[in-house]
Structures are given as structure tokens and as C-alpha cells.
Design an enzyme around this catalytic site. Structure first.
Site, PDB file in Angstrom:
ATOM      1  N   TRP A 319      -7.776  -5.184  -5.890  1.00  0.00           N
ATOM      2  CA  TRP A 319      -8.464  -3.877  -5.810  1.00  0.00           C
ATOM      3  C   TRP A 319      -7.812  -2.858  -6.731  1.00  0.00           C
ATOM      4  CZ3 TRP A 319      -6.937   0.425  -2.074  1.00  0.00           C
ATOM      5  CH2 TRP A 319      -5.573   0.373  -1.776  1.00  0.00           C
ATOM      6  N   ASP A 320      -6.609  -3.180  -7.205  1.00  0.00           N
ATOM      7  CA  ASP A 320      -5.871  -2.301  -8.117  1.00  0.00           C
ATOM      8  C   ASP A 320      -6.776  -1.813  -9.258  1.00  0.00           C
ATOM      9  OD1 ASP A 320      -4.204  -4.032  -6.635  1.00  0.00           O
ATOM     10  OD2 ASP A 320      -2.540  -3.814  -8.024  1.00  0.00           O
ATOM     11  N   GLU A 461      -0.423  -2.894   4.364  1.00  0.00           N
ATOM     12  CA  GLU A 461      -0.394  -4.315   4.741  1.00  0.00           C
ATOM     13  C   GLU A 461       0.638  -4.642   5.824  1.00  0.00           C
ATOM     14  OE1 GLU A 461       0.251  -5.775   0.770  1.00  0.00           O
ATOM     15  OE2 GLU A 461      -1.885  -6.175   0.460  1.00  0.00           O
ATOM     16  N   LYS A 574       3.373   0.736   4.669  1.00  0.00           N
ATOM     17  CA  LYS A 574       3.775   0.216   3.368  1.00  0.00           C
ATOM     18  C   LYS A 574       3.360   1.156   2.238  1.00  0.00           C
ATOM     19  CE  LYS A 574       3.361  -3.837   0.427  1.00  0.00           C
ATOM     20  NZ  LYS A 574       2.718  -5.124   0.196  1.00  0.00           N
ATOM     21  N   GLN A 575       2.123   1.644   2.307  1.00  0.00           N
ATOM     22  CA  GLN A 575       1.609   2.418   1.177  1.00  0.00           C
ATOM     23  C   GLN A 575       0.530   3.375   1.658  1.00  0.00           C
ATOM     24  OE1 GLN A 575       0.278  -1.615  -0.059  1.00  0.00           O
ATOM     25  NE2 GLN A 575      -1.210  -0.495  -1.279  1.00  0.00           N
TER      26      GLN A 575
HETATM   27  O1  IFM Z   1      -3.109  -4.856  -4.380  1.00  0.00           O
HETATM   28  C1  IFM Z   1      -1.758  -4.710  -4.125  1.00  0.00           C
HETATM   29  C2  IFM Z   1      -1.575  -4.457  -2.652  1.00  0.00           C
HETATM   30  O2  IFM Z   1      -2.216  -3.272  -2.259  1.00  0.00           O
HETATM   31  C3  IFM Z   1      -0.122  -4.385  -2.303  1.00  0.00           C
HETATM   32  N1  IFM Z   1       0.565  -5.581  -2.697  1.00  0.00           N
HETATM   33  C4  IFM Z   1       0.438  -5.851  -4.135  1.00  0.00           C
HETATM   34  C5  IFM Z   1      -1.013  -5.945  -4.556  1.00  0.00           C
HETATM   35  C6  IFM Z   1      -1.133  -6.155  -6.075  1.00  0.00           C
HETATM   36  O3  IFM Z   1      -0.670  -5.035  -6.760  1.00  0.00           O
END
Ligand code: IFM
Length: 749
Positions: A319-320, A461, A574-575
Site C-alpha cells: 500500500w506504500d 500491525e 507501530k505506526q
Molecule cells: O507496508 C508497510 C507496512 O505498513 C509496515 N511494514 C512494512 C511494509 C512495507 O513498507
């Protein structure tokens, strides 16, 4: 502010420099190692879109045999950097032109020799890689130069090539092989341009041209090497085409053409920051990376999560691309954005197969997408560092937001470019298929009169299999609204195609339900303190501080999520998750809500992903906290310059470049500090420049029209290109200005 320079070289820098000094042209990426380096130093020429699986290992991109390989012996002693004979080394990357240079001086038994090289991967002919190599002696000496094609290549889950064949004729060398899984031929041919005599030699893995040459003190010996790479995906005759490709041009002419392409790119994509050299270099470096890995040449490939810097993350597209990189391309190089969008449309059948595999309708896009769109993500994606056992992760089956991210990208591309063609030819179908997937995934709760999306993993995640992740639900709502609009557009502009599509999918009855689904979808709202709960019952998790949680870490590479992860039972994320939602749908949330959520989630975010900081930067700017905004911006923009990112999760190597962060740096600048919000009908600008920035200038392409924007501390100036077809409506902090072709307007704010 266009050069990245590093002086000296130690063994531990080689791997990071491989990413930092990457050259790429969308078709292939060549790591910033040195010509004498081999697989041991992770030298690699990564091919975009050609994947291979060896035995039961992970499928990953194929690395081509190394066409730049060159090693020099001075009086019989090999020149290899770094070793004890190296007395000076400097390497640089010119990000304006995509040209790499190195200069290394060695002292061999008291005699000094300097190796210089310059190289680039042509932006004009994506199959072409060019090297100019020279050796200067400061004392009389005897040189042996071996230059050729090295088939012994770095692979993470290889080998991927078999049946090596060698071919030579006078000044050209070729090395060919076939991939293991699909038997695709890969050919690399090199044309060595020199007056000297060449003797060809083969080893088990290399084809080499040997040049023996005595050098007098002060003399320089130089040769050029033109290398061409073709695979069976490009042509039926990869050998012939690579041989023709390496002979058709000389170095100087190829360099001129290459530089012209880069100049064109920077013309539309450069961002100039006055007053902050550090930020300027970091931002341009990020933009360089985006431009060099972008598929300018093809709509069959997209941008992998580690770009073309290696085989990390299986060379897969996440999805990046849609959520972190696409906007840069839409607004600066829409033709590349179109390729990225078409890649998703071209892989729609893979997404359909994945939905069907799980018993759903429509399109469930791959969490890790390769050539066919089938999911390369495994169910056990991480190995537990303590037990060495594979750990069940739910990235593949529960990060359903991927389908909404794809739909978001397609619809946003349309809104900002006005390109109906993409919507009519596959875009509407893709968005509709994503909506059908969500309809089959969602639950209707009759007693609550609403649809809910249960058992998902959001961007955070560390918390898997949760219910009603706010980000996911909001993105699904966007997908459903986009479906309505895309179908309406198709109905109005191509009614026959519309009928054919609905007939082909047999979904006429579902359209009304999709509408109802949209109206009755549960979207988590802010509570009395303005906080939007990340998912159902998030608030009941343990509220530990990040510091305390980190104190419990036993192994630097341990995974904080999964079944037993330290963060799993806590509120540590995580983010960016809710915060990402607030930046995407900024207009729908008040400043009070944004601030409350920033303050709440920021201390609880571990930023375990390189996708996180840029989003915090954008929201920080949005709520007027430029200090936070600036800190998070630098973290994002410098990630590949200082190599500060995580290299391992469990035993999984995740090093390489970070295109999502590169795109995030651009977004943090333009959307964050520039305060630019692009809509279908107008461009809103609410600047909040960091203190040290005197001005910020950049170009945007909006609805096929070009605008140059300059923002100073109190003035926004906009110049519309004379060739513009569409008028631009700008809303500068509430003051509406129209800007027709050739106009120059300015507005105090
Ligand atoms: O898409 C990301 C995910 O959100 C977090 N882990 C790494 C992936 C690839 O950059």
C-alpha cells in the site's frame, strides 16, 4: 545542494552505501557498491518486474549478472576497497543527474595508483548502463584489468538463474541465463570501448576481458563500458537486443541524453527550500529516489517497498505506493502516476483470485503484490527470535484496507488529473470490485442498524484481528463513495461500457446494496475528549509508556506484535493509524479533534515502520505545531541518507531504501508545511513554514495544467503556465483567487 558525498570507506559502510548511492531507472536498480565488489559485498543489479521462486523459498525479484564488474591488479596486487592498501576513498552521487562517481587511491609496495569511475543507468534507454573507468599511476607499474560480467550474484532466496551461456566477439561480451521458475532468459551484454587488445577469459561464473598494460608515472588509462540488459519479458531476442543495445551509443552521447531526461524530471518535480540547506538536500535526495525507481517505461510494474535497492520484502508492491508515493507522481509526473494506477488495474485478476480464495466476492488486493497480483505475503512472515519458529502474522489475510488504498489511489488520480480514460478503462471496474469485496467482508448488525467491518488488521500491525479499525472503516466508506461516483462517470461518458461491465460482473442487484452499505457503515467517532478509538476496545488495553515497554525488550530484533509481542496487549502502536486517517480526511475533522488525537497517539507510537513519521509531520503542521512537524520531517527525509532505519525484524533482513518515506518527505513538505490540499474543484493553500525556511517553491500539475507556487512567510505567489487549458481556482486561507493561463497572482496570508 545536489551531491551526496562520502569520504573514506569501512567494511561496515558497504551495505548501507549500497542503498544510499543507488542508481536506478525504473527498469533496474544498481546498488552503490564499487566495481570490484561482488555478491559478498551485496553488489546487485535488481530487475523490476521479473520474479523467480527457487524451491520452496520466497519468490523475489531477479538480479541480473553484474555488467559493471571490474577489478584491477597493480603489479599483481588486487585493488580492492576497503583494504589495507587503500589510502584514500571518496564516492558521490549527483542527484541532479543520477550519476555515481568514485575515486580511490591505493599504495602498492610504495607505488600510488588511483581508480576513478563514473557510471549511470540511462534514463533515456532503460536497458542501458554505462561506465567510464580509469586508472592513474604515480609511479611506473604494471596493470592487469579484468572487466566483464559477473554471474555470481547476491540473492536472498536464490539462486534464480541457471544454464549460464557465454558469448564473445572482439570487444563485446555476453552472459545469458534462464530463471529457475519460469525459464525466462536474461541477457547482459557489454561493449568495452578501448584501443587496447582484449583477451577473453571465462571462469565458472564470469566472462572477462583482460587488459594488460604497463603504465608510466603520471599516465592514465581509461576505457568505457556500455552494458545492455534484456530479458524474455522485454523481447523474443534478448541476446540480439542486448548486443545491439550495448553497441549503439558512445558514453558521452548516452550521458547527454541521460542528463536531458533528468533535467526534464527536475523541471516539474524540484522543490526549492530557501533558508535550510539540510532540509533541502534531504528533500531533493528523497525526490531523486522516487524518480529513479519509478516505472516511467511501463504499466506492468509498480514501485516495490524497498524500491530497486534489493530483493527485500520480496520486491513486492505494498500500500506504500498508493498512500505514500502516488500523490507526488500525480502532481508532478502524472504519466508515471498513470502507470502505477494501470499496474493495479492490470493485476485485478490476481486480486479477484485472492478474494475467491478466502470466499469473498470482488477484489482483495495482494498485501505483497508482484507480477500477477497474486499475494506473495506468507502466513508466517516473521521468525520469532527467541524460539526460531515461524510466527503467524495476519498481514496477508486481515489487512483488508489494501483494497481501499488501491481504490483511493485510482479515484484520487482521477480527481486531480481529470483523466476519465483510466476510470472508463478499468478504473471503475477495479474500484467496484473493491467495493464488492468489502460488501462480502462486512457484517450487518440488524440490532445496531449498521454495517461493521470485523476481524481486520489496520496500519498498526501490532494489533491484529481487531474490529472496526477506524482507518479501515473510513477508507471503506471512501471506496463506496468512489464506486458511486466512478459508476456515475462511466454511465454518463461511456454508457455501453457501463452496461457491459455490470453485465460481465453480474452485479446489477448489488449496486443498491452497496449504496445502503455506504450509508449504514459504522465510522468510529470522536468521544467527549475528541479521541477516536483506533478500534473496538483499544481503550481497554494496558496503557504502558513507550519507554517502559522498550525496557522490556530482550533482543534488538524482536517483533513487538504477533501472538506474544510486547506491544500486542498494550496501547503502543507501530505506526500512524488514526492519525493517518485524520491527514487523509483532514477537512472532515476539526482542529480540536486532530489535536486531541495527535496528543493522545503520538506518545504511544513506536514508529516501528518508516511510514509513520511523515504522517505525524503532516498532522503536526496541520495543527500548527511546526516543531514536531519539522522533527518528524527530518526523520523521514534523512532515513536513507543516514541509514538509521531498522535492518532486521526477527531474522528478516529489511534493509534497503524507503520509497514510502521518500514520498512521505515530499508530502510532509507540500501538504504539511505548504499546507496544500488538492480537491477536485480547487487547490487550498494554508502555509505553515518551519521557522528557518524563508520560502518554499515548487510546481504542481493539477487537471493537466501547470502552476508554479512560491510560499514565503507571508505571501503565496502562483504563476500559471501559458499553455494551461484549465483555470486554477486557489483558496489561500479563505481568499479565493482564479489563475488562468499565463496569470501571475499573489496573495498575502
Ligand atoms: O507496508 C508497510 C507496512 O505498513 C509496515 N511494514 C512494512 C511494509 C512495507 O513498507
Amino acid at each position: 545542494m545536489w551531491k551526496v558525498i562520502e569520504k573514506g570507506l569501512t567494511k561496515d559502510r558497504i551495505e548501507l552505501n549500497g542503498s544510499k548511492f543507488l542508481l536506478a531507472n525504473g527498469y533496474m536498480g544498481y546498488r552503490g557498491t564499487l566495481e570490484e565488489h561482488t555478491d559478498k559485498e551485496l553488489a546487485a543489479c535488481v530487475l523490476s518486474g521479473l520474479y523467480d521462486r527457487f524451491e520452496d523459498k520466497w519468490r523475489e525479484p531477479v538480479n541480473a549478472p553484474n555488467g559493471f564488474y571490474t577489478k584491477v591488479y597493480c603489479d599483481g596486487v588486487p585493488l580492492f576497497a576497503p583494504n589495507q592498501n587503500m589510502i584514500n576513498h571518496v564516492q558521490s552521487l549527483d542527484i541532479r543527474t543520477g550519476v555515481f562517481e568514485r575515486s580511490t587511491t591505493f599504495a602498492i609496495n610504495g607505488k600510488k595508483v588511483t581508480l576513478n569511475s563514473q557510471r549511470f543507468l540511462s534514463a533515456d534507454d532503460v536497458h542501458l548502463m554505462c561506465l567510464r573507468y580509469s586508472v592513474t599511476a604515480y609511479e611506473d607499474c604494471y596493470l592487469k584489468i579484468e572487466t566483464g560480467i559477473d554471474g555470481e550474484i547476491w540473492d536472498i532466496n536464490g539462486p534464480h538463474l541457471k544454464n549460464f551461456v557465454y558469448k564473445t566477439d572482439n570487444k563485446t561480451l555476453s552472459l545469458g541465463a534462464n530463471t529457475i521458475e519460469l525459464n525466462v532468459p536474461v541477457y547482459v551484454s557489454a561493449n568495452i570501448i578501448t584501443d587496447s587488445e582484449l583477451i577473453t577469459e571465462y571462469t565458472s561464473s564470469k566472462i572477462l576481458a583482460i587488459i594488460d598494460i604497463p603504465l608510466k608515472s603520471g599516465q592514465t588509462y581509461q576505457f568505457d563500458k556500455m552494458v545492455s540488459v534484456y530479458t524474455g519479458l522485454d523481447t523474443n531476442n534478448p541476446l540480439t537486443d542486448s548486443l545491439t543495445g550495448c553497441c549503439k551509443d558512445n558514453y558521452n552521447d548516452a550521458l547527454i541524453r541521460h542528463k536531458t531526461r533528468w533535467e526534464e524530471r527536475w523541471k516539474t518535480s524540484d522543490v526549492v527550500i530557501d533558508g535550510d540547506k539540510r532540509a533541502q538536500l534531504a528533500l531533493r535526495y528523497s525526490i531523486y529516489h522516487l524518480m529513479c525507481i519509478a516505472p516511467h517505461h511501463s504499466d506492468r510494474v509498480s514501485i516495490p517497498a524497498r524500491g530497486l535497492s534489493g530483493q527485500v520484502y520480496k520486491g513486492a508492491v505494498f500500500w506504500d505506493t498508493e498512500m505514500f508515493m502516488l500523490r507526488f507522481f500525480i502532481l508532478t509526473q502524472p504519466e508515471v502516476a498513470k502507470n502505477l494506477i494501470r499496474y493495479r488495474i492490470n493485476t485485478l485478476n490476481g486480486a479477484r483470485r485472492k478474494a475467491a480464495e478466502y470466499g469473498y466476492k470482488g477484489a482483495f488486493f495482494a498485501w505483497e503484490s508482484q507480477d500477477t497480483g497474486d499475494d506473495a505475503c506468507t502466513l508466517f512472515n516473521i521468525t520469532d527470535v527467541f524460539t526460531n519458529r515461524p510466527m503467524r502474522t495476519y498481514f496477508r489475510d486481515k489487512q483488508v484496507h489494501i483494497s481501499a488504498d488501491v481504490a483511493f489511489g485510482i479515484w484520487e488520480y482521477y480527481l486531480l488529473t481529470g483523466d476519465k480514460d483510466v476510470i472508463i478503462n478499468g478504473g471503475a471496474e477495479t474500484i467496484l470490485e473493491c467495493a464488492r469485496f468489502f460488501l462480502s467482508y462486512a457484517y450487518y448488525k440488524p440490532y445496531k442498524h449498521r454495517y461493521e467491518i470485523l476481524d481486520v488488521t489496520g496500519p498498526d500491525e501490532y494489533h491484529e484481528r481487531v474490529n472496526n479499525n477506524a482507518f479501515t472503516n473510513k477508507m471503506v466508506e471512501y471506496t463506496l463513495k468512489a464506486t458511486r461516483n466512478a459508476l456515475k462517470l462511466m454511465w454518463n461518458n461511456a454508457p455501453d461500457d457501463y452496461d457491459k461491465l455490470i453485465h460481465k460482473l453480474g452485479c446489477a442487484d448489488e449496486l443498491a446494496i452497496i449504496d445502503e452499505f455506504c450509508d449504514k457503515l459504522y465510522i468510529p467517532q470522536a468521544d467527549k475528549n475528541g479521541i477516536i478509538e483506533q478500534f473496538d476496545s483499544y481503550h481497554s488495553l494496558e496503557d504502558v509508556s513507550l519507554k517502559k515497554l522498550k525496557e522490556k525488550i530482550l533482543n534488538p530484533n524482536e517483533y513487538l506484535g504477533g501472538g506474544n509481542g510486547l506491544a500486542t496487549t498494550t496501547k503502543i502502536l507501530k505506526q500512524a493509524d488514526v492519525v493517518l486517517m485524520l491527514t487523509l480526511f483532514s477537512d472532515e475533522y476539526s482542529e480540536k479533534i486532530k489535536k486531541a488525537n495527535f496528543d493522545f497517539y503520538e506518545p504511544r507510537t513506536e514508529h516501528g515502520s518508516s511510514l509513520s513519521s511523515c504522517i505525524y509531520s503532516i498532522l503536526a503542521s496541520d495543527i500548527g505545531d511546526s516543531q514536531w512537524g519539522y522533527e518528524y520531517f527530518l526523520k523521514t527525509a534523512e532515513i536513507d541518507l543516514n541509514g538509521s532505519s531498522k535492518q532486521y525484524v526477527g531474522d528478516l533482513y529489511i534493509g534497503g531504501t524507503h520509497p514510502a518515506a521518500n514520498g512521505g518527505a515530499w508530502m510532509a513538505t507540500i501538504l504539511g508545511f505548504g499546507g496544500v490540499r488538492l480537491k477536485e474543484s480547487e487547490v487550498c493553500i494554508s502555509p505553515r513554514l518551519p521557522e528557518s525556511w524563508n520560502s518554499l517553491s515548487f510546481c504542481i500539475k493539477w487537471k493537466n495544467s501547470d502552476f508554479r507556487i512560491e510560499i514565503t512567510k507571508n505571501l503565496v505567489s502562483i504563476a500559471a503556465s501559458c499553455e494551461n487549458k484549465a483555470n486554477g481556482q486557489f483558496n489561500i486561507k479563505g481568499s479565493i483567487k482564479n489563475c488562468s493561463a499565463g496569470d501571475k497572482i499573489a496573495c498575502h496570508y
